[in-house]
Design a protein around this motif. Structure first.
Motif, PDB file in Angstrom:
ATOM      1  N   LYS A 195     -24.236 -19.771  41.162  1.00  0.00           N
ATOM      2  CA  LYS A 195     -22.798 -19.918  41.350  1.00  0.00           C
ATOM      3  C   LYS A 195     -22.475 -20.894  42.490  1.00  0.00           C
ATOM      4  O   LYS A 195     -21.444 -21.557  42.475  1.00  0.00           O
ATOM      5  N   PRO A 251     -13.888 -29.041  29.548  1.00  0.00           N
ATOM      6  CA  PRO A 251     -14.298 -28.458  28.272  1.00  0.00           C
ATOM      7  C   PRO A 251     -13.700 -29.210  27.079  1.00  0.00           C
ATOM      8  O   PRO A 251     -12.800 -30.026  27.236  1.00  0.00           O
ATOM      9  N   LYS A 284     -22.949 -25.978  28.436  1.00  0.00           N
ATOM     10  CA  LYS A 284     -22.544 -24.628  28.873  1.00  0.00           C
ATOM     11  C   LYS A 284     -23.668 -23.940  29.641  1.00  0.00           C
ATOM     12  O   LYS A 284     -23.407 -23.215  30.601  1.00  0.00           O
ATOM     13  N   SER A 301     -21.487 -24.429  41.680  1.00  0.00           N
ATOM     14  CA  SER A 301     -20.308 -24.692  40.857  1.00  0.00           C
ATOM     15  C   SER A 301     -19.224 -25.479  41.591  1.00  0.00           C
ATOM     16  O   SER A 301     -18.442 -26.184  40.968  1.00  0.00           O
ATOM     17  N   ARG A 313     -19.910 -12.666  27.213  1.00  0.00           N
ATOM     18  CA  ARG A 313     -19.754 -13.961  26.533  1.00  0.00           C
ATOM     19  C   ARG A 313     -20.935 -14.887  26.738  1.00  0.00           C
ATOM     20  O   ARG A 313     -21.191 -15.761  25.940  1.00  0.00           O
ATOM     21  N   LYS A 314     -21.605 -14.698  27.862  1.00  0.00           N
ATOM     22  CA  LYS A 314     -22.707 -15.620  28.148  1.00  0.00           C
ATOM     23  C   LYS A 314     -23.853 -15.462  27.155  1.00  0.00           C
ATOM     24  O   LYS A 314     -24.737 -16.296  27.118  1.00  0.00           O
ATOM     25  N   GLY A 315     -23.835 -14.376  26.385  1.00  0.00           N
ATOM     26  CA  GLY A 315     -24.773 -14.166  25.286  1.00  0.00           C
ATOM     27  C   GLY A 315     -26.231 -14.264  25.645  1.00  0.00           C
ATOM     28  O   GLY A 315     -26.651 -15.149  26.310  1.00  0.00           O
ATOM     29  N   LYS A 340     -32.034 -22.372  23.931  1.00  0.00           N
ATOM     30  CA  LYS A 340     -31.053 -21.319  23.681  1.00  0.00           C
ATOM     31  C   LYS A 340     -31.228 -20.817  22.263  1.00  0.00           C
ATOM     32  O   LYS A 340     -31.170 -21.588  21.302  1.00  0.00           O
ATOM     33  N   ARG A 354     -15.686 -15.955  40.264  1.00  0.00           N
ATOM     34  CA  ARG A 354     -16.573 -15.059  39.537  1.00  0.00           C
ATOM     35  C   ARG A 354     -15.734 -14.162  38.644  1.00  0.00           C
ATOM     36  O   ARG A 354     -14.532 -14.042  38.838  1.00  0.00           O
ATOM     37  N   ALA A 405     -16.498 -21.762  35.115  1.00  0.00           N
ATOM     38  CA  ALA A 405     -17.331 -22.877  35.543  1.00  0.00           C
ATOM     39  C   ALA A 405     -17.015 -23.287  36.980  1.00  0.00           C
ATOM     40  O   ALA A 405     -17.645 -24.178  37.527  1.00  0.00           O
ATOM     41  N   THR A 406     -16.023 -22.639  37.561  1.00  0.00           N
ATOM     42  CA  THR A 406     -15.660 -22.915  38.957  1.00  0.00           C
ATOM     43  C   THR A 406     -16.291 -21.833  39.848  1.00  0.00           C
ATOM     44  O   THR A 406     -16.940 -20.931  39.328  1.00  0.00           O
ATOM     45  N   PRO A 407     -16.073 -21.903  41.137  1.00  0.00           N
ATOM     46  CA  PRO A 407     -16.640 -20.853  41.998  1.00  0.00           C
ATOM     47  C   PRO A 407     -16.056 -19.454  41.728  1.00  0.00           C
ATOM     48  O   PRO A 407     -16.526 -18.476  42.304  1.00  0.00           O
ATOM     49  N   CYS A 411     -23.703 -25.418  33.129  1.00  0.00           N
ATOM     50  CA  CYS A 411     -22.557 -25.005  33.951  1.00  0.00           C
ATOM     51  C   CYS A 411     -22.541 -23.509  34.212  1.00  0.00           C
ATOM     52  O   CYS A 411     -21.592 -22.989  34.813  1.00  0.00           O
ATOM     53  N   GLY A 412     -23.554 -22.792  33.741  1.00  0.00           N
ATOM     54  CA  GLY A 412     -23.619 -21.359  34.001  1.00  0.00           C
ATOM     55  C   GLY A 412     -22.708 -20.552  33.109  1.00  0.00           C
ATOM     56  O   GLY A 412     -22.371 -19.412  33.423  1.00  0.00           O
ATOM     57  N   LEU A 413     -22.276 -21.132  31.983  1.00  0.00           N
ATOM     58  CA  LEU A 413     -21.381 -20.404  31.081  1.00  0.00           C
ATOM     59  C   LEU A 413     -22.152 -19.691  29.975  1.00  0.00           C
ATOM     60  O   LEU A 413     -21.617 -18.829  29.302  1.00  0.00           O
ATOM     61  N   LEU A 414     -23.391 -20.068  29.812  1.00  0.00           N
ATOM     62  CA  LEU A 414     -24.251 -19.425  28.822  1.00  0.00           C
ATOM     63  C   LEU A 414     -25.598 -19.200  29.494  1.00  0.00           C
ATOM     64  O   LEU A 414     -26.045 -20.025  30.284  1.00  0.00           O
ATOM     65  N   ARG A 415     -26.205 -18.077  29.159  1.00  0.00           N
ATOM     66  CA  ARG A 415     -27.520 -17.807  29.722  1.00  0.00           C
ATOM     67  C   ARG A 415     -28.564 -18.589  28.928  1.00  0.00           C
ATOM     68  O   ARG A 415     -28.497 -18.625  27.696  1.00  0.00           O
ATOM     69  N   TYR A 445     -16.195 -29.843  35.327  1.00  0.00           N
ATOM     70  CA  TYR A 445     -16.435 -29.516  33.920  1.00  0.00           C
ATOM     71  C   TYR A 445     -15.150 -29.680  33.146  1.00  0.00           C
ATOM     72  O   TYR A 445     -14.138 -29.060  33.469  1.00  0.00           O
TER      73      TYR A 445
END
Lengths: 380, 246
Positions: free
Chosen positions: B75, B85, B52, B78, A378-380, B16, A226, A222-224, B55-59, B83
């Motif tokens: 990105k 969690p 999520k 960010s 994981r982003k599914g 989602k 990658r 969630a941070t910059p 925050c770009g953690l899930l599409r 965040y």
């Protein structure tokens, strides 16, 4: 100029290790331990094999009047008493019984009239047959049996030479590489790869399962940072650790075991660093298959055994059955073992080991991409 | 979407799906700058999934979202998001300071910036004494506070807090809301999820989420009036029943 973000990850892992004395010990003491255990116990030399000697030969009058010549005695004096532990026994049956009972590995029988027979043969007397020494051998232990046969043959050959009998053809081996090399010289480049591969894969696997289960991985994403920054941060950390581990192994190899190094040590360390990058990527990749840290233990056999058996660490690739050998080329340490051996024992340079380096780079490229992708899934 | 900069958070039809299961179902959300927005609902309502995705953690399967005027996922945004969690998500083998400083470096702050900011934050969450203690030796509540500090090190204008008060004792919960009020006073926009209904009264606006949908939205007073209930808890139950009937 700002430091690249992945260095924050590298620094974080080092701090974690610094605080964790137990893992730190694993990283630095395990290689030393492995080196001593394998280096001393696995030296490949058979020693102190108990052998019964039954000498029924009485000798024969020598060329100088009044002296007696005994071939058995000459042969026995040529046997290396570090390898074979010789015990005299008058009775053949008792000696054989001792082999049967497992008290000795072999019984050597020098038959009656051996010396006389040999001398007759040397003088070209008609009717003199081939002289025979009998060896009653426990062949169930192949290594030991081979060592006994080899030692006895060697002693017979030397005795013949002393008697002035030269075999019609001899082999004169001239060392192109590795003159005077012992097993340990062959082994150190192997154990370097083994230790670095094993520890790097397991440590990344464990610490990455931790990142996944504790939520820190998600937090980082969630941070910059990658995915590739995280993988890179780990790669840099573990290649540095791999280099340090190998340096320790090399130092022990040189100081304690007096190993031969004719090539560029830095090149060997570079190869090991590359192997560490491959291994950590593999660890990250495997971590996506574990749900809890305790599951990591289930991966151990699958990580260690193929490499142990196939990578040519303890025995050459040529000793692996030919149908299995293609699989050797699927385990990355095979290439680093090969390359480090070539560099350290043969003094080869990058122009000769480039194939191994390219193979490791290819593994690194594939594993790093897969590891990065495994974080994105994981982003599914 | 309209004037992008008007809202700190703006989603349209955010969806989602996992196979046949729809976790978030066409969610429209608008949060104004400086607002504290409480996303309420039972477990499995889709609150965490929403955060999520933002925050770009899930599409996201469908829909669109803008944060601080920028289309996400991106990105680049960010560095302006904080965040926190649900899990504590700290390195237990590192000290509180090492954890906080790690995120500082990740956000590209200089050493001086990290030190200054960390000092203020530790004071803010009352952990100055525990700066150099390993996280594994801290109590659960302290860990939560370290976690909050990690999310704030880069002074984000937009903060996502995913159930920050779960498993936290009442005293700490109260102080957490003091922190949040202080952040709000500093102009920070906060999206917070919780299933403690009593906490919702601290929010400027709340949204009730159920089965991936927003079933009611408004200021706590509006919700109470609409549901004709005396507590938000009762209001939620009434609204849920109503949603079921429809």
């Amino acid at each position: 100029m700002k430091a690249p973000r992945f260095l924050a990850v590298t620094r974080r892992i080092f701090l974690d290790l610094k605080n964790d004395k137990r893992t730190l010990a694993l990283i630095f003491i395990a290689p030393i331990f492995a080196m001593f255990v394998f280096g001393l116990a696995f030296s490949g030399e058979v020693k102190d094999v108990r052998v019964e000697v039954v000498n029924l030969d009485k000798g024969a009058p020598g060329p100088v009047p009044g002296t007696t010549v005994s071939i058995p005695e000459k042969v026995l004096s040529n046997i290396d008493d570090e390898t074979l532990d010789l015990h005299d026994e008058a009775d053949l049956d008792a000696a054989i019984q001792r082999v049967k009972d497992g008290d000795a590995y072999a019984a050597i029988e020098f038959p009656e009239g051996l010396t006389a027979g040999v001398m007759a043969q040397m003088q070209g007397q008609p009717g003199a047959g081939q002289a025979e020494v009998k060896l009653y051998l426990d062949q169930s232990n192949v290594n030991v049996a081979n060592a006994v046969v080899q030692e006895l043959n060697q002693a017979l050959l030397e005795t013949s030479k002393e008697a002035g009998i030269e075999p019609p053809v001899t082999v004169d081996s001239i060392a192109i590489y590795g003159k005077g090399a012992k097993f340990i010289d062959f082994f150190v480049p192997g154990i370097m790869s083994f230790v670095v591969f094993m520890l790097t894969t397991l440590l990344t696997l464990m610490s990455f399962v931790g990142e996944r289960t504790s939520g820190t991985l998600v937090r980082m994403l969630a941070t910059p940072l990658r995915e590739r920054d995280i993988v890179m941060g780990y790669a840099v950390t573990f290649s540095i650790i791999g280099i340090v581990q190998s340096s320790i192994l090399l130092a022990i190899g040189i100081l304690v075991f007096d190993i031969i190094i004719v090539g560029n040590v830095l090149l060997a360390l570079l190869v090991i660093a590359l192997l560490a990058v491959v291994s950590q990527a593999l660890g990250i990749l495997l971590s996506s298959m574990a749900r809890r840290e305790s599951q990591v233990i289930q991966f151990f056999p699958f990580i260690i055994l193929p490499v142990f058996l196939l990578a040519g660490i303890f025995w050459p690739l040529e000793a692996i059955p030919s149908w299995l050998r293609p699989f050797s080329y699927l385990v990355p340490p095979t290439y680093s073992v090969q390359a480090c051996r070539a560099v350290m024992l043969k003094g080869w340079g990058i122009s000769q080991i480039w194939v191994d380096i390219v193979a490791l780079l290819a593994f690194a490229a594939v594993f790093l991409s897969l590891a990065t992708a495994s974080l994105k899934v994981r982003k599914g | 979407m309209g004037d992008g900069d008007r809202y700190s958070i703006e989603t349209r039809g955010l969806t989602k799906r996992y196979g046949k299961f729809t976790a978030v179902d066409g969610f429209d959300l608008r949060v104004e700058p400086g607002e504290v927005y409480g996303l309420l609902g039972p477990n499995g309502a889709g609150k965490t999934t929403t955060i999520k995705m933002l925050c770009g953690l899930l599409r996201m399967t469908n829909g669109e979202a803008r944060l601080l005027g920028e289309s996400v996922p991106d990105k680049k945004i960010s560095s302006r998001l904080g965040y926190m969690p649900q899990e504590t998500a700290l390195y237990e083998g590192l000290t509180a300071h090492q954890n906080i400083a790690f995120y500082g470096r990740v956000f590209g702050l200089t050493r001086t910036q990290i030190n200054d900011r960390e000092r203020q934050l530790l004071e803010f969450v009352d952990l100055t004494r525990w700066r150099d203690e390993l996280v594994q030796n801290l109590s659960g509540g302290m860990k939560h506070r370290v976690s909050l500090a990690c999310a704030l090190i880069h002074q984000p204008p937009l903060l996502f807090l995913d159930e920050p008060t779960v498993g936290v004792d009442p005293e700490l919960r109260a102080s957490f809301w003091e922190y949040f009020d202080e952040l709000k006073a500093g102009g920070v926009t906060i999206l917070i999820t919780t299933h403690y209904m009593d906490e919702a009264s601290h929010c400027d606006r709340v949204g009730f989420m159920r089965s991936g949908r927003l079933i009611a939205e408004g200021t706590p007073q509006e919700i109470l009036r609409e549901a004709g209930a005396s507590s938000l808890e009762d209001a939620f139950l009434a609204l849920s029943r109503e949603a079921d009937r429809r």
